[in-house]
Every structure is written in structure tokens, then in C-alpha cells.
Design a protein around this motif. Structure first.
Motif, mmCIF file in Angstrom:
data_model
loop_
_atom_site.group_PDB
_atom_site.id
_atom_site.type_symbol
_atom_site.label_atom_id
_atom_site.label_comp_id
_atom_site.label_asym_id
_atom_site.label_seq_id
_atom_site.Cartn_x
_atom_site.Cartn_y
_atom_site.Cartn_z
ATOM 1 N N ALA A 25 6.684 8.607 -18.671
ATOM 2 C CA ALA A 25 7.747 7.609 -18.837
ATOM 3 C C ALA A 25 9.014 8.269 -19.368
ATOM 4 C CB ALA A 25 7.287 6.504 -19.774
ATOM 5 N N PHE A 26 8.868 9.191 -20.316
ATOM 6 C CA PHE A 26 10.032 9.897 -20.852
ATOM 7 C C PHE A 26 10.721 10.712 -19.761
ATOM 8 C CE2 PHE A 26 11.714 13.881 -22.632
ATOM 9 C CZ PHE A 26 12.758 13.361 -23.375
ATOM 10 N N GLN A 27 9.944 11.415 -18.939
ATOM 11 C CA GLN A 27 10.535 12.198 -17.849
ATOM 12 C C GLN A 27 11.253 11.293 -16.856
ATOM 13 O OE1 GLN A 27 6.922 14.126 -16.631
ATOM 14 N NE2 GLN A 27 7.452 16.038 -17.669
ATOM 15 N N MET A 28 10.677 10.128 -16.587
ATOM 16 C CA MET A 28 11.306 9.189 -15.667
ATOM 17 C C MET A 28 12.641 8.700 -16.229
ATOM 18 S SD MET A 28 10.162 5.374 -14.577
ATOM 19 C CE MET A 28 10.697 4.832 -16.171
ATOM 20 N N VAL A 29 12.667 8.307 -17.497
ATOM 21 C CA VAL A 29 13.892 7.811 -18.121
ATOM 22 C C VAL A 29 14.946 8.909 -18.178
ATOM 23 C CG1 VAL A 29 14.885 6.960 -20.283
ATOM 24 C CG2 VAL A 29 12.757 5.989 -19.419
ATOM 25 N N ARG A 30 14.543 10.105 -18.541
ATOM 26 C CA ARG A 30 15.488 11.215 -18.618
ATOM 27 C C ARG A 30 16.091 11.509 -17.244
ATOM 28 N NH1 ARG A 30 13.032 16.710 -20.396
ATOM 29 N NH2 ARG A 30 12.035 16.337 -18.408
ATOM 30 N N SER A 31 15.269 11.544 -16.218
ATOM 31 C CA SER A 31 15.767 11.788 -14.865
ATOM 32 C C SER A 31 16.697 10.664 -14.424
ATOM 33 C CB SER A 31 14.604 11.903 -13.878
ATOM 34 O OG SER A 31 13.794 12.992 -14.189
ATOM 35 N N TRP A 32 16.343 9.432 -14.767
ATOM 36 C CA TRP A 32 17.171 8.303 -14.376
ATOM 37 C C TRP A 32 18.527 8.365 -15.068
ATOM 38 C CZ3 TRP A 32 19.902 4.129 -16.002
ATOM 39 C CH2 TRP A 32 20.216 3.172 -15.034
ATOM 40 N N LEU A 33 18.555 8.726 -16.351
ATOM 41 C CA LEU A 33 19.825 8.816 -17.070
ATOM 42 C C LEU A 33 20.718 9.919 -16.501
ATOM 43 C CD1 LEU A 33 18.641 8.227 -20.745
ATOM 44 C CD2 LEU A 33 19.927 6.652 -19.269
ATOM 45 N N ILE A 34 20.119 11.050 -16.131
ATOM 46 C CA ILE A 34 20.905 12.117 -15.500
ATOM 47 C C ILE A 34 21.428 11.644 -14.146
ATOM 48 C CG2 ILE A 34 20.797 14.440 -14.506
ATOM 49 C CD1 ILE A 34 18.763 15.108 -16.748
ATOM 50 N N LEU A 91 33.729 8.577 -9.842
ATOM 51 C CA LEU A 91 35.074 8.867 -10.336
ATOM 52 C C LEU A 91 35.766 9.933 -9.487
ATOM 53 C CD1 LEU A 91 34.596 8.929 -14.218
ATOM 54 C CD2 LEU A 91 35.692 7.169 -12.832
ATOM 55 N N SER A 92 35.045 11.005 -9.194
ATOM 56 C CA SER A 92 35.651 12.081 -8.411
ATOM 57 C C SER A 92 35.904 11.640 -6.972
ATOM 58 C CB SER A 92 34.786 13.343 -8.458
ATOM 59 O OG SER A 92 33.494 13.085 -7.982
ATOM 60 N N MET A 93 35.068 10.767 -6.436
ATOM 61 C CA MET A 93 35.296 10.258 -5.088
ATOM 62 C C MET A 93 36.585 9.427 -5.063
ATOM 63 S SD MET A 93 32.811 8.017 -2.611
ATOM 64 C CE MET A 93 32.771 6.622 -3.709
ATOM 65 N N PHE A 107 22.069 8.541 -13.302
ATOM 66 C CA PHE A 107 23.129 7.568 -13.550
ATOM 67 C C PHE A 107 24.436 8.266 -13.932
ATOM 68 C CE2 PHE A 107 25.514 4.744 -16.388
ATOM 69 C CZ PHE A 107 25.719 3.669 -15.541
ATOM 70 N N ALA A 108 24.360 9.250 -14.828
ATOM 71 C CA ALA A 108 25.563 9.964 -15.253
ATOM 72 C C ALA A 108 26.196 10.716 -14.079
ATOM 73 C CB ALA A 108 25.224 10.935 -16.383
ATOM 74 N N VAL A 129 23.457 16.528 -7.609
ATOM 75 C CA VAL A 129 22.672 16.345 -8.840
ATOM 76 C C VAL A 129 22.092 14.932 -8.889
ATOM 77 C CG1 VAL A 129 22.846 16.182 -11.368
ATOM 78 C CG2 VAL A 129 23.865 18.123 -10.164
ATOM 79 N N ALA A 130 22.906 13.916 -8.528
ATOM 80 C CA ALA A 130 22.423 12.539 -8.527
ATOM 81 C C ALA A 130 21.280 12.367 -7.537
ATOM 82 C CB ALA A 130 23.566 11.584 -8.185
ATOM 83 N N LEU A 131 21.396 12.965 -6.372
ATOM 84 C CA LEU A 131 20.338 12.861 -5.367
ATOM 85 C C LEU A 131 19.037 13.489 -5.863
ATOM 86 C CD1 LEU A 131 19.529 12.115 -2.449
ATOM 87 C CD2 LEU A 131 20.259 14.403 -1.793
ATOM 88 N N VAL A 132 19.123 14.681 -6.415
ATOM 89 C CA VAL A 132 17.931 15.391 -6.885
ATOM 90 C C VAL A 132 17.254 14.623 -8.026
ATOM 91 C CG1 VAL A 132 17.139 17.476 -8.087
ATOM 92 C CG2 VAL A 132 18.662 17.676 -6.111
ATOM 93 N N PHE A 133 18.038 14.193 -9.009
ATOM 94 C CA PHE A 133 17.432 13.509 -10.149
ATOM 95 C C PHE A 133 17.026 12.076 -9.815
ATOM 96 C CE2 PHE A 133 19.000 17.154 -12.410
ATOM 97 C CZ PHE A 133 17.985 17.373 -13.321
ATOM 98 N N GLY A 134 17.654 11.465 -8.825
ATOM 99 C CA GLY A 134 17.186 10.171 -8.347
ATOM 100 C C GLY A 134 15.803 10.287 -7.733
ATOM 101 N N ILE A 135 15.593 11.355 -6.965
ATOM 102 C CA ILE A 135 14.269 11.597 -6.374
ATOM 103 C C ILE A 135 13.248 11.899 -7.464
ATOM 104 C CG2 ILE A 135 12.949 13.185 -4.915
ATOM 105 C CD1 ILE A 135 15.485 13.344 -3.128
ATOM 106 N N PHE A 136 13.628 12.733 -8.452
ATOM 107 C CA PHE A 136 12.717 13.021 -9.565
ATOM 108 C C PHE A 136 12.307 11.738 -10.280
ATOM 109 C CE2 PHE A 136 14.224 17.637 -10.538
ATOM 110 C CZ PHE A 136 13.500 18.090 -9.454
ATOM 111 N N SER A 137 13.283 10.873 -10.558
ATOM 112 C CA SER A 137 12.997 9.630 -11.268
ATOM 113 C C SER A 137 12.031 8.761 -10.471
ATOM 114 C CB SER A 137 14.301 8.872 -11.519
ATOM 115 O OG SER A 137 14.054 7.674 -12.184
#
Length: 198
Positions: free
Chosen positions: A29-38, A48-50, A40-41, A79-87
Motif C-alpha cells: 500500500a505504501f509503494q502504491m501511494v508513493r508511486s501515485w503521488l509521484i 504546466l509545461s504543456m 500526480f506531481a 515520469v508520470a507514465l512510468v509511475f502511473g503504471i507502477f501505481s
């Protein structure tokens, strides 16, 4: 020969649950939340950059791939794509383990079906309620059936999260609500695993 014709006792259908540390559910659960927060960020930075890139493009310039904002957009999107998949992987793994933990012949589905049917288009609109809200009901029934000293899972938040996930424009809120839902599942599964390990 006579015993083969009798229906099997549902308790004999119990899946072999590997002996796990109760902390393994909380770690997932911690790994899932951490990946999701990354995720999201990074998605926020990509958005913003888009916006900066589109602003430059509206003035007739090509996509600023060599500009700092173009680079930030591409990297943050990756980064969002990779960590979204991890989550997603961590969430599905935790959901699988929770379903595996309560397999005693009375659960409404198997762990493989609980996860696999979530990936079937259209059918997953129905199945999300079975996989998440059904897990709440089956976990509570498992605790009652076996007389375990484990607090029952509250069922309203998973139900609300499932409903919100299906409503356009508020489905992001439903996705956010799955974080506390999965944390609740992890806590209950850790307590159940501790009881099983005794």
C-alpha cells in the motif's frame, strides 16, 4: 466411490495462502501511494509545461522541443507514465493478495477473476463494484465466519469511490478516494494475515 458424488464442502476449496508477513500488505500500500503521488506531481508539472508550450505554439512557433519547457514536458510526461503504471501494478497486486487471503470457498470470486475482469472493456463498469465493494462485504463475512478479532471494513468509501469513478468530470476524485480505500484493505489484510499466522 460414494464420497466422489457428494458435493464438496466449501471449506475444502480454500486456496493455499502463502505465509506472509502482515507488514507486506502495508508495504504494498505504501509503494502504491508513493508511486501515485509521484505520478500526480509529474502530471501536474507536465500540465504546466504543456501550457507554456501551447502558449509558444499559439504565437506561430513550432513545438519547443529544444526549449526548456518542451524538455520538462517530455520528461515529466514520461515520469508520470512510468509511475502511473507502477501505481496500477501495486494496486492490482494488493487487491489480488486481499482476495487470496479470504478464499475459503465462500468468496464471490477468485483473485485472478477479481483482477482480470477489471481489464475487460464495458464489463469493468460492473466488475469494479464486485472487485472493490464485494471485497469489503466478503472480508467482513470472512471475519464473522471465522470469529476473528479483526475490525470490520467500512463499506461506504469503496462504494462512493466506485460510483465516482464512473461519473465523467468527477472520476478523478474517485481515483483519489481509492488511496484510502486501498490503505484500509491493506490494514485489514495485515490483521487477517497476523491472525492466520498464529
Amino acid at each position: 466411490m460414494e464420497h466422489e458424488n457428494r458435493p464438496m464442502d466449501p471449506r475444502q476449496l480454500e486456496f493455499p495462502t502463502p505465509v506472509r508477513s502482515p507488514r507486506s500488505y502495508l508495504l504494498l500500500a505504501f509503494q502504491m501511494v508513493r508511486s501515485w503521488l509521484i505520478y500526480f506531481a509529474a502530471s501536474f508539472v507536465a500540465g504546466l509545461s504543456m501550457g507554456r508550450c501551447f502558449k509558444k505554439m499559439s504565437h506561430g512557433e513550432p513545438f519547443p522541443i529544444t526549449d526548456i519547457w518542451g524538455g520538462v514536458f517530455m520528461i515529466s510526461t514520461l515520469v508520470a507514465l512510468v509511475f502511473g503504471i507502477f501505481s496500477l501494478v501495486f494496486q492490482m497486486k494488493l487487491l489480488y493478495r486481499c482476495w487470496l487471503l479470504i478464499q475459503d470457498g465462500y468468496a464471490r470470486t477468485t483473485p485472478g477473476k477479481a483482477i482480470g475482469f477489471l481489464f475487460l472493456p464495458i464489463f469493468n463498469f460492473y466488475w469494479i463494484f464486485v472487485a472493490y465493494y464485494g471485497l469489503v462485504e466478503d472480508m467482513n463475512a470472512y471475519v464473522r465466519r471465522h470469529g476473528l478479532n479483526v475490525p470490520q471494513v467500512k463499506g461506504m468509501l469503496p462504494l462512493v469511490a466506485c460510483i465516482l469513478l464512473l461519473i465523467p468530470y468527477v472520476n478523478s476524485l474517485g481515483a483519489v478516494l481509492f488511496l484510502p480505500v486501498m490503505m484500509t484493505f491493506a490494514q485489514t489484510a495485515a490483521l487477517l494475515q497476523a491472525e492466520k499466522n498464529r
